[in-house]
Design a protein around this motif. Structure first.
Motif, PDB file in Angstrom:
ATOM      1  N   LYS A 307     -47.553  53.087  29.093  1.00  0.00           N
ATOM      2  CA  LYS A 307     -46.759  52.195  28.243  1.00  0.00           C
ATOM      3  C   LYS A 307     -45.267  52.413  28.488  1.00  0.00           C
ATOM      4  CE  LYS A 307     -46.059  50.928  23.358  1.00  0.00           C
ATOM      5  NZ  LYS A 307     -44.609  51.145  23.342  1.00  0.00           N
ATOM      6  N   LYS A 308     -44.834  53.671  28.502  1.00  0.00           N
ATOM      7  CA  LYS A 308     -43.415  53.973  28.702  1.00  0.00           C
ATOM      8  C   LYS A 308     -42.953  53.539  30.090  1.00  0.00           C
ATOM      9  CE  LYS A 308     -42.086  55.988  24.842  1.00  0.00           C
ATOM     10  NZ  LYS A 308     -40.929  55.505  24.046  1.00  0.00           N
ATOM     11  N   LEU A 309     -43.767  53.787  31.104  1.00  0.00           N
ATOM     12  CA  LEU A 309     -43.374  53.448  32.469  1.00  0.00           C
ATOM     13  C   LEU A 309     -43.366  51.939  32.686  1.00  0.00           C
ATOM     14  CD1 LEU A 309     -45.322  56.232  34.424  1.00  0.00           C
ATOM     15  CD2 LEU A 309     -42.864  56.115  34.018  1.00  0.00           C
ATOM     16  N   SER A 310     -44.278  51.228  32.036  1.00  0.00           N
ATOM     17  CA  SER A 310     -44.342  49.772  32.218  1.00  0.00           C
ATOM     18  C   SER A 310     -43.149  49.070  31.595  1.00  0.00           C
ATOM     19  CB  SER A 310     -45.638  49.228  31.622  1.00  0.00           C
ATOM     20  OG  SER A 310     -45.666  49.426  30.215  1.00  0.00           O
ATOM     21  N   GLU A 311     -42.481  49.718  30.638  1.00  0.00           N
ATOM     22  CA  GLU A 311     -41.330  49.116  29.960  1.00  0.00           C
ATOM     23  C   GLU A 311     -40.037  49.246  30.760  1.00  0.00           C
ATOM     24  OE1 GLU A 311     -41.298  51.149  26.265  1.00  0.00           O
ATOM     25  OE2 GLU A 311     -42.964  50.000  25.397  1.00  0.00           O
ATOM     26  N   LEU A 312     -40.096  50.039  31.847  1.00  0.00           N
ATOM     27  CA  LEU A 312     -38.882  50.277  32.632  1.00  0.00           C
ATOM     28  C   LEU A 312     -38.490  49.053  33.442  1.00  0.00           C
ATOM     29  CD1 LEU A 312     -39.564  53.860  34.056  1.00  0.00           C
ATOM     30  CD2 LEU A 312     -38.019  53.246  32.197  1.00  0.00           C
ATOM     31  N   LYS A 313     -37.195  48.836  33.567  1.00  0.00           N
ATOM     32  CA  LYS A 313     -36.675  47.829  34.469  1.00  0.00           C
ATOM     33  C   LYS A 313     -36.399  48.482  35.821  1.00  0.00           C
ATOM     34  CE  LYS A 313     -34.545  45.086  30.779  1.00  0.00           C
ATOM     35  NZ  LYS A 313     -33.275  44.523  30.257  1.00  0.00           N
ATOM     36  N   MET A 314     -36.283  47.666  36.832  1.00  0.00           N
ATOM     37  CA  MET A 314     -36.054  48.163  38.184  1.00  0.00           C
ATOM     38  C   MET A 314     -34.828  49.077  38.238  1.00  0.00           C
ATOM     39  SD  MET A 314     -37.265  48.105  41.267  1.00  0.00           S
ATOM     40  CE  MET A 314     -38.336  46.653  41.231  1.00  0.00           C
ATOM     41  N   ILE A 530     -37.705  59.767  33.291  1.00  0.00           N
ATOM     42  CA  ILE A 530     -37.699  60.639  34.466  1.00  0.00           C
ATOM     43  C   ILE A 530     -39.091  61.255  34.579  1.00  0.00           C
ATOM     44  CG2 ILE A 530     -36.703  62.680  35.547  1.00  0.00           C
ATOM     45  CD1 ILE A 530     -34.137  62.131  34.082  1.00  0.00           C
ATOM     46  N   TRP A 531     -39.642  61.158  35.757  1.00  0.00           N
ATOM     47  CA  TRP A 531     -40.978  61.689  36.021  1.00  0.00           C
ATOM     48  C   TRP A 531     -40.815  62.918  36.920  1.00  0.00           C
ATOM     49  CZ3 TRP A 531     -45.150  58.437  39.054  1.00  0.00           C
ATOM     50  CH2 TRP A 531     -46.305  59.200  39.197  1.00  0.00           C
ATOM     51  N   LEU A 532     -41.220  64.056  36.419  1.00  0.00           N
ATOM     52  CA  LEU A 532     -41.132  65.313  37.163  1.00  0.00           C
ATOM     53  C   LEU A 532     -42.531  65.711  37.615  1.00  0.00           C
ATOM     54  CD1 LEU A 532     -38.838  67.312  34.681  1.00  0.00           C
ATOM     55  CD2 LEU A 532     -38.113  65.934  36.638  1.00  0.00           C
ATOM     56  N   HIS A 533     -42.745  65.753  38.918  1.00  0.00           N
ATOM     57  CA  HIS A 533     -44.055  66.189  39.416  1.00  0.00           C
ATOM     58  C   HIS A 533     -43.940  67.556  40.085  1.00  0.00           C
ATOM     59  CE1 HIS A 533     -48.084  66.295  40.789  1.00  0.00           C
ATOM     60  NE2 HIS A 533     -47.760  66.146  42.058  1.00  0.00           N
ATOM     61  N   GLN A 534     -44.522  68.558  39.435  1.00  0.00           N
ATOM     62  CA  GLN A 534     -44.521  69.946  39.905  1.00  0.00           C
ATOM     63  C   GLN A 534     -43.101  70.437  40.187  1.00  0.00           C
ATOM     64  OE1 GLN A 534     -47.036  71.471  39.259  1.00  0.00           O
ATOM     65  NE2 GLN A 534     -48.858  71.066  40.470  1.00  0.00           N
ATOM     66  N   THR A 535     -42.145  69.901  39.444  1.00  0.00           N
ATOM     67  CA  THR A 535     -40.742  70.272  39.616  1.00  0.00           C
ATOM     68  C   THR A 535     -40.150  70.705  38.285  1.00  0.00           C
ATOM     69  OG1 THR A 535     -40.416  68.751  41.467  1.00  0.00           O
ATOM     70  CG2 THR A 535     -38.459  69.433  40.281  1.00  0.00           C
ATOM     71  N   HIS A 536     -39.455  71.818  38.288  1.00  0.00           N
ATOM     72  CA  HIS A 536     -38.698  72.285  37.132  1.00  0.00           C
ATOM     73  C   HIS A 536     -37.216  72.226  37.522  1.00  0.00           C
ATOM     74  CE1 HIS A 536     -42.344  74.862  35.629  1.00  0.00           C
ATOM     75  NE2 HIS A 536     -42.560  73.566  35.598  1.00  0.00           N
ATOM     76  N   PRO A 537     -36.486  71.199  37.086  1.00  0.00           N
ATOM     77  CA  PRO A 537     -35.092  71.041  37.534  1.00  0.00           C
ATOM     78  C   PRO A 537     -34.229  72.264  37.294  1.00  0.00           C
ATOM     79  CG  PRO A 537     -35.826  69.073  36.375  1.00  0.00           C
ATOM     80  CD  PRO A 537     -36.906  70.094  36.193  1.00  0.00           C
ATOM     81  N   GLU A 538     -34.481  73.003  36.208  1.00  0.00           N
ATOM     82  CA  GLU A 538     -33.646  74.167  35.904  1.00  0.00           C
ATOM     83  C   GLU A 538     -33.766  75.254  36.962  1.00  0.00           C
ATOM     84  OE1 GLU A 538     -37.504  74.725  33.544  1.00  0.00           O
ATOM     85  OE2 GLU A 538     -36.228  73.119  34.283  1.00  0.00           O
TER      86      GLU A 538
END
Length: 758
Positions: A307-314, A530-538
């Motif tokens: 639902k959240k991802l489908s609401e995103l604009k390009m 923001i979608w984080l896949h197996q990533t910890h930005p910190e």
């Protein structure tokens, strides 16, 4: 000229061999077993154990097979009465002081001494005196010792001296007083120290994290791949079935022999990272509601994410992808990101991306090429620390006569002889231009420089971690790439993670623009999700307060295996993903090897393979092409891993840009024990780190008007007091953080404010 061939006879079999081979080598090649303890095919011959004594015709006594070269017409008997008597006498001698503790020894079931004693031992001993006892050594958090079991084969000593290049162990004393130890009573610091455990033929050196955990005959063995550096070492993962076969537990990791990557060796990071597999795992889908984490079902979690991802604009969302995930995971994640219009940032999260690059960073060289190189120049690279197996290959090249040069901003502790040119990073381009001038290589529109480096004719260039975040990284890659094309040299660009090349290939197939990835300062800005896949930005990018606040403003979906304290603050929805050892897939290393592996055990808790999560998300978003994917093999058919068609480097820049003149440049590379979440949660590996300190030159220190040995460092908004290491082998204008990164709260240095400890 035809190579000479000798003929020998071993135990009645006539065999052909080459001059210079030893008896034991010829026997091994032809499937004839001769017992041994000290001999190893990758180590020098010392003939200290004498277990390989054989009868040789016309020789006055039994001879050691490992140290006796063959001769034409030689007749050898390994099973004769003389040979058997000699072997049994040696076995009795070796067992004189060996303790009878096989029932509690971790080596039980795979002990060479135990195995050979069954065939060559006696039921009774003629020795009745007291056995010798030896005090155990403390070799650090990875290797457990029971030195009373040691039979003085010296394999561990020779490995440190000949292979690892860190001669930390040695023999002290003579005869019955001889002991193997460190002499200075310090732990072993080598990045490949765990190989001593494999080499030990008895239970004197065993794995400390594995101590008393299980028996080898109760394990299942699975072939797998390392995910912690760009080489992808081959692993043998051992698991144990518990609870009447319903649960599996990861017990240990050993090297699997691979001639084109790691040979018979394995780095400590690859060997012991398995200890984190059950630590701080995300076991169930979690959603943050009014600041509190609550458990939700997979259906609820995926429906909410869709639902959240489908609401995103390009262009309003971003995908940050780890460079160590499998190619199949990356394909599915990027395929979904393309459908959603997400900007994809993966693998080279910290790389300067101003060059025009149409390749995927796959080298066309092999480990054999590295070992055969005659003149190697390494820029911003320390393979001993960051790619230990490559470091061993470079050491072999140097021992064979290769000249090794390093261009670096700070002095490196290496395990081979090399010349180090220490210079501020903003001067590296000048040094490269100087070398090009000396080789009569001209670049259009570039003036001559006066610097001299004296590297000579280079046949192998290696660009490492120091180039990833270099302010002129694009220029360095472009200049070296053009020199390689002009001279016919070879080039190896080392990347972070294990699968940068594989992800780059499928990104090109999916038309993900590699040259237009979002820069670090854009992460989170104007992003609704923001979608984080197996990533910890910190941990995985140069983190600062700005990025942290942007993450908190966006809706953050984290598909990950491990928690982090910061993730609990900035994430909104967390989906548990199978860890690397629980995943099947494919990865491509920087040398272009396509390597597949199978899951070693079932995912923990409610974790799921990532590709299945992405498939369901795609279906929920109404993408029909995701419904056609039913198995991992379907994804592999969709991917086109045509490595050779993408191999090679062709970096180009429109013009050389001057580096920013900064008063103080942080040159800290990511700590090898912080490279990914699996390693960061492996406590034995974390315990190998030294105390945090700041390396800085005397001149730089004076320019900052600091006079204390301790200094306060403002680090991502928090103050830390660290020890100053005033060093002469670091470039002026540079500062380097060395040691335990955890003392800095796991953040990456972005801005530095140094002040007196007072």
């Amino acid at each position: 000229m035809t190579e000479q061939v000798l003929t020998v006879k071993i135990d009645g079999k006539t065999l052909s061999c080459k001059p210079g081979q030893s008896i034991i080598e010829v026997a091994d090649q032809n499937g004839i077993f001769i017992p041994r303890f000290c001999y190893h095919k990758s180590l020098s011959v010392v003939a200290s154990c004498r277990m390989c004594l054989v009868e040789v015709e016309r020789a006055p006594k039994a001879l050691p097979a490992c140290a006796t070269p063959v001769a034409d017409g030689m007749v050898i008997k390994s099973q004769s009465k003389i040979a058997r008597q000699a072997q049994k006498a040696v076995m009795e001698f070796l067992l004189i002081n060996h303790p009878l503790d096989c029932p509690i020894c971790d080596q039980g079931g795979e002990c060479e001494l135990q195995d050979l004693s069954m065939g060559y031992g006696q039921s009774e001993s003629s020795f009745y005196q007291s056995k010798r006892a030896v005090k155990d050594e403390d070799l650090g958090p990875l290797i457990a010792t029971n030195m009373t079991r040691c039979i003085h084969c010296t394999r561990c000593v020779r490995f440190g001296r000949e292979i690892a290049g860190t001669p930390e162990l040695g023999a002290v004393g003579r005869g019955g007083h001889m002991e193997i130890g460190t002499f200075l009573k310090q732990g072993v610091q080598s990045e490949v120290s765990g190989n001593m455990i494999d080499l030990c033929p008895v239970g004197a050196l065993t794995s400390k994290p594995f101590k008393y955990q299980g028996r080898s005959w109760g394990f299942g063995s699975h072939s797998h791949m390392s995910a912690h550096d760009c080489l992808g070492s081959h692993l043998s993962v051992h698991t144990q079935v518990t609870n009447v076969g319903k649960e599996q537990r990861l017990m240990r990791v050993l090297p699997k022999e691979s001639h084109h990557v790691n040979g018979t060796w394995l780095s400590d990071r690859d060997r012991f990272s398995y200890t984190a597999n059950e630590q701080n795992r995300i076991l169930k889908p979690m959603f943050k509601k009014q600041g509190n984490w609550i458990e939700v079902s997979w259906q609820e979690a995926l429906t909410l994410a869709a639902k959240k991802l489908s609401e995103l604009k390009m262009g309003q969302g971003q995908l940050l992808l780890s460079p160590s995930v499998s190619t199949e995971e990356g394909y599915m994640a990027m395929k979904l990101a393309v459908h959603l219009g997400l900007e994809t940032c993966f693998s080279m999260l910290k790389q300067d991306l101003k060059d025009q690059f149409s390749g995927v960073g796959v080298s066309q060289i092999t480990m054999h090429d590295v070992k055969q190189a005659k003149n190697i120049v390494m820029i911003g690279s320390n393979p001993k620390v960051h790619q230990p197996i490559l470091g061993l290959a470079i050491r072999q090249a140097q021992l064979a006569g290769a000249k090794v040069e390093h261009l670096t901003a700070s002095g490196l502790t290496l395990n081979y002889q090399a010349t180090q040119l220490i210079a501020h990073p903003r001067l590296w381009v000048n040094h490269l231009l100087s070398h090009a001038q000396s080789q009569n290589i001209a670049f259009e529109g570039i003036k001559s420089v006066n610097t001299e480096v004296g590297w000579g004719q280079v046949d192998l260039w290696v660009l490492g971690e120091g180039v990833l975040m270099h302010p002129q990284g694009s220029e360095i890659r472009s200049l070296v790439s053009q020199m390689v094309q002009a001279t016919g040299a070879k080039l190896l660009i080392l990347t972070e993670g294990s699968n940068t090349a594989g992800l780059s290939i499928v990104a090109k197939e999916l038309d993900v623009n590699l040259s237009d990835r979002p820069y670090l300062q854009k992460i989170g800005i104007h992003s609704e999700a923001i979608w984080l896949h197996q990533t910890h930005p910190e941990f995985d990018i140069p983190f600062n307060e700005t990025i942290y606040h942007q993450l908190k403003k966006s809706f953050v979906v984290a598909t990950s295996s491990f928690w982090s304290d910061q993730m609990k603050e900035y994430a909104d929805l967390v989906l548990p993903i199978a860890s690397h050892y629980e995943t099947s897939g494919t990865q491509v290393n920087v040398m272009g090897h396509v390597q597949s592996y199978q899951a070693a055990l079932m995912p923990l808790g409610e974790s799921r393979p990532a590709w299945k999560v992405f498939k369901v998300l795609g279906q929920l978003l109404g993408k029909t092409d995701f419904s056609e994917i039913e198995a991992l093999s379907d994804i592999q058919q969709l991917m086109k891993l045509s490595v050779l068609s993408h191999a090679g480097y062709d970096y180009k820049v429109d013009q050389l840009r001057p580096a920013n003149q900064v008063s103080l440049l942080n040159i800290s590379a990511k700590h090898p024990m912080a490279c990914d979440a699996q390693v960061r949660h492996a406590e034995p590996l974390q315990n190998t780190m030294d105390q945090l300190r700041v390396r800085i030159s005397e001149q730089t220190l004076q320019s900052l008007d600091i006079h204390s040995r301790k200094t306060v460092v403002l680090f991502s908004g928090a103050f830390s007091e660290v020890l100053l290491d005033i060093s002469h082998d670091i470039a002026d204008g540079c500062i380097e953080f060395v040691g335990d990164y955890r003392e800095l709260a796991g953040s990456w240095l972005q801005e530095i404010e140094l002040g007196n400890g007072a």
